[in-house]
Design a protein around this motif. Structure first.
Motif, PDB file in Angstrom:
ATOM      1  N   GLN A 175     -11.799   5.184   3.953  1.00 37.25           N
ATOM      2  CA  GLN A 175     -10.376   5.441   4.144  1.00 37.25           C
ATOM      3  C   GLN A 175      -9.864   4.884   5.473  1.00 37.25           C
TER       4      GLN A 175
ATOM      5  N   ILE B 149      -3.037  -0.816   6.946  1.00 35.85           N
ATOM      6  CA  ILE B 149      -1.658  -0.330   7.064  1.00 35.85           C
ATOM      7  C   ILE B 149      -1.145  -0.504   8.488  1.00 35.85           C
TER       8      ILE B 149
ATOM      9  N   GLN C  46      -4.320   6.830   0.641  1.00 36.69           N
ATOM     10  CA  GLN C  46      -5.289   5.939   1.279  1.00 36.69           C
ATOM     11  C   GLN C  46      -6.682   6.190   0.732  1.00 36.69           C
TER      12      GLN C  46
ATOM     13  N   VAL D  55      -8.668   1.313   5.071  1.00 33.02           N
ATOM     14  CA  VAL D  55      -7.331   1.175   4.493  1.00 33.02           C
ATOM     15  C   VAL D  55      -6.279   1.476   5.557  1.00 33.02           C
ATOM     16  N   ASN D  56      -6.525   2.475   6.363  1.00 34.91           N
ATOM     17  CA  ASN D  56      -5.603   2.800   7.448  1.00 34.91           C
ATOM     18  C   ASN D  56      -5.462   1.627   8.407  1.00 34.91           C
TER      19      ASN D  56
ATOM     20  N   ILE E 217       0.842  -1.199   0.000  1.00 38.33           N
ATOM     21  CA  ILE E 217       0.000   0.000   0.000  1.00 38.33           C
ATOM     22  C   ILE E 217       0.876   1.249   0.000  1.00 38.33           C
TER      23      ILE E 217
END
Length: 72
Positions: A33, A40, A22, A36-37, A15
Motif C-alpha cells: 500500500q 499518488i 489504496q 501506491v501512496n 487512482i
C-alpha cells in the motif's frame, strides 16, 4: 510535450477517481500500500509492467496517463 509532471498528475487522478482504496489497488497489483501512496504523492513512478497493470486495474488509457493525448 510529455513531462513527468503530467504523468504523475494523471496517474494520481486516475487512482483517486477509481473508487478503489489504496489497499485494494495494492492487492490487485501485488505491491504494498505505501507503494501506491508513493504513486499518488508523486514520490515514485511505477515500473513499466506495473504501469501496464495499473492501466488494466483502473481501466485507464495508457496514452492518456502518459500525456500522449488529452483523453478526448
Amino acid at each position: 510535450m510529455v513531462t513527468l509532471h503530467i504523468i504523475k498528475q494523471r496517474l494520481r487522478e486516475a487512482i483517486k477517481q477509481s473508487g478503489l482504496t489504496q489497499k485494494e489497488i495494492a492487492d490487485r497489483l501485488n505491491v504494498r500500500q505505501p507503494t501506491v501512496n508513493n504513486y499518488i504523492s508523486g514520490r515514485a513512478l511505477p515500473a513499466l509492467d506495473t504501469f501496464a497493470n495499473i492501466c488494466v486495474v483502473l481501466d485507464a488509457d495508457p496514452a492518456y496517463l502518459l500525456g500522449l493525448n488529452d483523453g478526448v
